[in-house]
Write a protein that holds these residues in place. Structure first.
Motif, PDB file in Angstrom:
ATOM      1  N   SER A  55       0.811  -1.211   0.000  1.00 57.69           N
ATOM      2  CA  SER A  55       0.000   0.000   0.000  1.00 57.69           C
ATOM      3  C   SER A  55       0.843   1.259   0.000  1.00 57.69           C
ATOM      4  O   SER A  55       0.452   2.275  -0.585  1.00 57.69           O
ATOM      5  N   ARG A 121       3.573  -7.523  -1.197  1.00 57.04           N
ATOM      6  CA  ARG A 121       2.834  -7.381   0.058  1.00 57.04           C
ATOM      7  C   ARG A 121       3.380  -8.394   1.064  1.00 57.04           C
ATOM      8  O   ARG A 121       3.232  -9.600   0.885  1.00 57.04           O
ATOM      9  N   ASN A 127       1.830  -2.343   4.758  1.00 58.35           N
ATOM     10  CA  ASN A 127       2.610  -1.102   4.694  1.00 58.35           C
ATOM     11  C   ASN A 127       4.042  -1.387   5.103  1.00 58.35           C
ATOM     12  O   ASN A 127       4.378  -1.377   6.288  1.00 58.35           O
ATOM     13  N   ALA A 362      -4.927   0.169   5.450  1.00 62.62           N
ATOM     14  CA  ALA A 362      -4.297  -0.792   4.553  1.00 62.62           C
ATOM     15  C   ALA A 362      -4.498  -2.220   5.031  1.00 62.62           C
ATOM     16  O   ALA A 362      -4.380  -3.167   4.258  1.00 62.62           O
ATOM     17  N   GLU A 468      -6.885   0.701   0.858  1.00 61.09           N
ATOM     18  CA  GLU A 468      -5.917   1.782   0.685  1.00 61.09           C
ATOM     19  C   GLU A 468      -4.969   1.563  -0.493  1.00 61.09           C
ATOM     20  O   GLU A 468      -3.840   2.056  -0.484  1.00 61.09           O
ATOM     21  N   THR A 469      -5.427   0.881  -1.512  1.00 62.82           N
ATOM     22  CA  THR A 469      -4.606   0.701  -2.710  1.00 62.82           C
ATOM     23  C   THR A 469      -5.079   1.566  -3.860  1.00 62.82           C
ATOM     24  O   THR A 469      -4.395   1.658  -4.885  1.00 62.82           O
TER      25      THR A 469
END
Length: 481
Positions: A55, A121, A127, A362, A468-469
């Motif tokens: 993110s 990820r 994050n 995120a 939150e992407t």
């Protein structure tokens, strides 16, 4: 083990537009530079690199993450920095081809020293940022030379950061602790031991309140005194409230008409203030209109990269200040003591949300940010209006329940649409939740712990595109329209 997070850490003074994408990366980069100095490597560093993952990469530019990393490497802190020194820091360093590390040398810097890997990820948290320092020249780096030092940090929401090697421990991640904090004297024999005040969920917190005949804010106060003196806690809470109030005031009077970022979103709080000041005193719900203006003001300040308080995140920074400002301005019975009661009660609930679900968009979607902030504000307001611990818990549960499933889909990766209006709506929900709870006796069907667990499960099941992407939802459809 208690899940309580100090109000002085949960509500940290920083800058916009994002606690997890701006404040957290700045803190991580600053600590990386400090680690280089602690290991005696700083003087030999030739250049540093940063890989933004997940993110942080997907919406990093819109959230100012590269600027925050550069500012942190230069030694700036979110609590004390001039926001103008952070905005454009990445472009400035690139233009000069150099970056002065905190307390150390000026090293070469290139645009390619910060890279973006949105598809990477990490399992610990979406994050992530990888910071590397090299003591060789760039040609050796290009040939595959290993870094002299490397750290992987996770920005886990609310400005809190954690090293990768700490992610499997039980040690809580913390924001920077105020330098003025002093340790209180140890408990005497007639005082409860630390473990007697521990709680891991809302049910245990309620049981503790019932056992001692005290309110949630009293439990929080005792927890604060385990790490700081009473004077430090009071001054810290006062500073938090002063910063919250300041962000409301600045947002209400700014003459800047448009937010940065390219979406051409107009700032509305100042115009709304002018209309409300001219409105008749008997305008229906005048106080509520002002409260929504307060929320807009704070989140417009945040979106512009100004000084705000993470409450518990920047994306939800307007809700608690708006509700508390509303109470202090429009309740004739409000007193200065209500500020401490409100913030400590909110922190008691916020720690449970952070530990047992998430406050990171995120990780859990916007339910984890706006939903958590709404629950904390509802709990705080219910407390200052005289609610019992059971009613306070009920208020928080109502707020959480009615934000379940809320996605995080910021248009353009900016904390503007739908984030700003969402704060205004959630402030109204917080007041409604508190008043509903006060009209009951605290007994209700769904416990807060069940609502929080449902939030956690919902966040785990939610597609990454909605966390939150900016890869789905409004973030896609508004652009396509």
């Amino acid at each position: 083990m208690t899940v309580y997070v100090s109000a002085l850490e949960l509500f940290s003074i920083g800058i916009g537009p994002s606690s997890s994408h701006t404040v957290g990366p700045m803190r991580a980069a600053r600590r990386f530079a400090s680690a280089l100095e602690d290991r005696g490597l700083l003087a030999d560093v030739t250049h540093v690199t940063c890989v933004l993952c997940g993110s942080l990469a997907a919406t990093g530019v819109g959230h100012g993450t590269p600027d925050a990393v550069v500012a942190g490497l230069a030694g700036l802190e979110p609590e004390t920095c001039d926001p103008d020194d952070v905005h454009g820091a990445w472009a400035s360093a690139t233009g000069h081809g150099a970056l002065t590390l905190a307390g150390g040398p000026t090293v070469s810097f290139d645009t390619s020293d910060i890279t973006f890997e949105p598809r990477t990820r990490m399992p610990e948290h979406p994050n992530a940022l990888i910071l590397r320092a090299y003591t060789c020249d760039r040609s050796a780096h290009d040939r595959g030379a290993a870094p002299a030092f490397e750290q992987t940090w996770f920005s886990i929401g609310g400005g809190f950061v954690r090293l990768k090697e700490e992610s499997t421990t039980d040690e809580p991640a913390t924001a920077d602790e105020p330098a003025t904090a002093t340790k209180p004297a140890a408990a005497t024999d007639d005082e409860p031991r630390a473990d007697e005040w521990a709680y891991s969920n809302a049910a245990e917190l309620l049981s503790l309140c019932a056992r001692e005949g005290i309110d949630m804010c009293d439990v929080a106060w005792r927890a604060e005194l385990r790490a700081r003196s009473a004077a430090d806690v009071r001054s810290g809470l006062d500073a938090i409230w002063l910063a919250m109030h300041g962000s409301v005031e600045r947002g209400l009077v700014t003459g800047i008409r448009e937010l940065p970022g390219g979406l051409h979103v107009p700032r509305r709080a100042a115009a709304m203030r002018e209309r409300l000041e001219a409105a008749p005193a008997d305008l229906p719900d005048l106080a509520g209109e002002w409260m929504r203006a307060f929320a807009l003001a704070v989140n417009e300040e945040n979106a512009a990269g100004g000084r705000v308080v993470t409450a518990p995140t920047n994306g939800a920074a307007g809700i608690l200040p708006a509700v508390l400002e509303y109470h202090m301005r429009f309740n004739p019975r409000a007193t200065d003591a209500d500020v401490q009661r409100f913030l400590l009660t909110a922190a008691a609930v916020g720690g449970i949300l952070k530990a047992n679900a998430s406050i990171s968009g995120a990780e859990g979607g916007c339910q984890a940010e706006v939903g958590s902030a709404c629950a904390m504000a509802a709990a705080g307001l219910c407390a200052v209006l005289g609610g019992t611990p059971a009613q306070v818990e009920n208020a928080a549960e109502i707020a959480v329940e009615h934000h379940l499933g809320l996605t995080c889909d910021p248009v353009g990766g900016l904390v503007q649409i739908p984030c700003i209006e969402r704060n205004a709506i959630a402030s109204s929900t917080a007041v409604s939740a508190a008043r509903l709870a006060l009209n009951g006796d605290g007994r209700h069907i769904v416990p807060l712990d069940v609502a929080i667990e449902t939030m956690r499960q919902t966040g785990a099941d939610m597609s990454d595109m909605y966390k939150e992407t900016s890869a789905a939802g409004l973030a896609v459809n508004v652009v396509e329209c």
